[in-house]
Enzyme design. Structure first.
Site, PDB file in Angstrom:
ATOM      1  CE  LYS A 111      48.209 -57.120  13.824  1.00 34.14           C
ATOM      2  NZ  LYS A 111      48.643 -55.849  14.343  1.00 34.14           N
ATOM      3  CE  LYS A 194      52.395 -57.351  22.999  1.00 26.66           C
ATOM      4  NZ  LYS A 194      52.497 -57.908  21.695  1.00 26.66           N
ATOM      5  CE  LYS A 197      56.838 -52.515  17.408  1.00 23.88           C
ATOM      6  NZ  LYS A 197      57.962 -53.156  18.079  1.00 23.88           N
TER       7      LYS A 197
HETATM    8  P1  ADP Z   1      54.748 -54.998  19.533  1.00 20.25           P
HETATM    9  O1  ADP Z   1      53.917 -55.979  20.282  1.00 20.25           O
HETATM   10  O2  ADP Z   1      55.004 -53.775  20.295  1.00 20.25           O
HETATM   11  O3  ADP Z   1      54.226 -54.706  18.153  1.00 20.25           O
HETATM   12  P2  ADP Z   1      56.500 -56.885  18.362  1.00 20.25           P
HETATM   13  O4  ADP Z   1      55.238 -57.620  18.107  1.00 20.25           O
HETATM   14  O5  ADP Z   1      57.274 -56.390  17.205  1.00 20.25           O
HETATM   15  O6  ADP Z   1      56.153 -55.682  19.347  1.00 20.25           O
HETATM   16  O7  ADP Z   1      57.393 -57.788  19.287  1.00 20.25           O
HETATM   17  C1  ADP Z   1      58.738 -58.101  19.090  1.00 20.25           C
HETATM   18  C2  ADP Z   1      59.213 -59.030  20.189  1.00 20.25           C
HETATM   19  O8  ADP Z   1      58.980 -58.437  21.472  1.00 20.25           O
HETATM   20  C3  ADP Z   1      58.484 -60.371  20.228  1.00 20.25           C
HETATM   21  O9  ADP Z   1      59.403 -61.362  20.604  1.00 20.25           O
HETATM   22  C4  ADP Z   1      57.458 -60.203  21.290  1.00 20.25           C
HETATM   23  O10 ADP Z   1      57.110 -61.421  21.904  1.00 20.25           O
HETATM   24  C5  ADP Z   1      58.179 -59.288  22.270  1.00 20.25           C
HETATM   25  N1  ADP Z   1      57.221 -58.481  23.006  1.00 20.25           N
HETATM   26  C6  ADP Z   1      56.495 -57.443  22.522  1.00 20.25           C
HETATM   27  N2  ADP Z   1      55.692 -56.916  23.475  1.00 20.25           N
HETATM   28  C7  ADP Z   1      55.917 -57.651  24.593  1.00 20.25           C
HETATM   29  C8  ADP Z   1      55.410 -57.606  25.943  1.00 20.25           C
HETATM   30  N3  ADP Z   1      54.538 -56.697  26.307  1.00 20.25           N
HETATM   31  N4  ADP Z   1      55.864 -58.515  26.807  1.00 20.25           N
HETATM   32  C9  ADP Z   1      56.779 -59.450  26.451  1.00 20.25           C
HETATM   33  N5  ADP Z   1      57.303 -59.544  25.210  1.00 20.25           N
HETATM   34  C10 ADP Z   1      56.895 -58.664  24.294  1.00 20.25           C
END
Ligand code: ADP
Ligand code: TRP
Length: 330
Positions: A111, A194, A197
């Site tokens: 971050k 990965k 969003k």
């Molecule tokens: P983002 O990474 O898009 O901001 P979040 O951090 O809010 O999404 O993630 C919410 C949930 O989704 C968490 O449990 C996270 O581990 C899972 N998650 C998000 N992106 C992935 C991914 N690419 N592969 C597997 N799990 C994911």
């Protein structure tokens, strides 16, 4: 019965990474566990979204939870900021979290790189808030994707530290959980590791995405010049495409393209066309359901109210004991 807690930040719509990394496990766990699933809106303040967007995003993500099949009669669905108990536990745990260990977190370092103009204290203490989300219900299991492993490790550190100082065994040791044993990492379409969003525009496929847009993103996915000799190892961008194919296509389809890769006759255009088709088949029922669910704001708000009541009952019990263990008035 074991207790389960997990949350997703309302910083956008749910994508396939959220679905396969988190939601798929939520759906199974609600049948057999005491589950608390929440929208992590406090956490989204670490990146400063504007208040108007936040309210709408919370409703949107909740409607996506419901559309995926989470059932407010089977689990507790709530909004993080509806629980003042979480904020109080966060305050108390912060007194026992050390700057050094927080600074070492990989997400914090990432971050700092991504938003150098907004390195707020909330970013540093993000893992303490996450630990509070989990410990407030004294959870045993936390269904999350692979990217959250380190946060879970820190949660155990904070919980164990509390137990040693105040009462052995008070907080259970929560473990990351996935039905398929290994934690899932869904790759993005832009060649970055990965799906997320906050990555580039073409990286994530959303559950509410329309057919044309899915197709466009998949057809633009990064590939390479193709294999040069039989059975060679796949470079990461190609492995990523296969990982996505495995999630939404049949075994025969995966085998078909794997064989073609191995004998060097693969045409990535054909593979992407198939991937787009299978993704659309997977997403379409969800996106239709999301549209219907999101239209009924009254229902969504009723679910939020019910969730708050159930979650506060559980959180209130924990906080009463925590306050008393620390020597505060109950
Ligand atoms: P983002 O990474 O898009 O901001 P979040 O951090 O809010 O999404 O993630 C919410 C949930 O989704 C968490 O449990 C996270 O581990 C899972 N998650 C998000 N992106 C992935 C991914 N690419 N592969 C597997 N799990 C994911
Ligand atoms: N940090 C998680 C993420 O970025 C979201 C989250 C917040 C969470 N609190 C949690 C996940 C508690 C599981 C349990 O994905």
């Amino acid at each position: 019965m074991e207790t389960v807690v997990s949350g997703i930040r309302p910083t956008g719509r749910l994508h396939l990474g959220n679905y396969f990394g988190a939601m798929k496990n939520f759906l199974q766990m609600q049948e057999t566990h005491n589950c608390f699933f929440f929208i992590a809106d406090y956490h989204s303040l670490t990146t400063h979204p504007n208040p108007g967007d936040l309210r709408a995003s919370v409703r949107k993500v909740l409607s996506e939870y419901l559309a995926c099949g989470l059932d407010p009669d089977k689990c507790t669905l709530y909004v993080q900021s509806d629980l003042p108990e979480t904020a109080e536990l966060y305050l108390l745990l912060n007194m026992h979290a050390y700057a050094g260990e927080l600074e070492r977190s990989t997400t914090f370092k990432e971050k700092i790189r991504k938003q150098p103009d907004n390195i707020n204290a909330g970013l540093l203490t993000y893992p303490v808030l996450m630990a509070s989300d989990i410990l407030i219900h004294r959870a045993d299991k936390v269904p999350v994707g692979k990217d959250q492993e380190q946060h879970l490790e820190m949660t155990r550190t904070f919980g164990n530290r509390f137990n040693r100082m105040y009462r052995e065994g008070f907080f259970p040791e929560p473990v990351a959980f996935n039905f398929g044993k290994k934690l899932v990492k869904v790759p993005g379409l832009d060649g970055s590791g990965k799906m997320g969003k906050s990555e580039g525009a073409g990286n994530a496929i959303f559950l509410s995405e329309d057919d044309a847009s899915v197709k466009k993103k998949v057809m633009r996915a990064v590939t390479d010049a193709g294999p040069e000799k039989p059975n060679q190892e796949k470079p990461e961008v190609i492995e990523n495409l296969f990982t996505l194919l495995k999630l939404v296509s049949t075994e025969e389809t995966v085998k078909h393209f794997d064989d073609k890769y191995n004998d060097c006759s693969i045409r990535y255009g054909d593979m992407k066309k198939q991937l787009a088709e299978d993704m659309i088949r997977f997403i379409r029922p969800l996106s239709e359901q999301i549209r219907d669910t999101a239209a009924d704001i009254k229902h969504i708000d009723r679910v939020i109210d019910l969730g708050r009541e159930k979650a506060r009952e559980s959180a209130g019990k924990t906080m009463q004991e925590v306050r008393s263990l620390l020597g505060f008035r109950p």
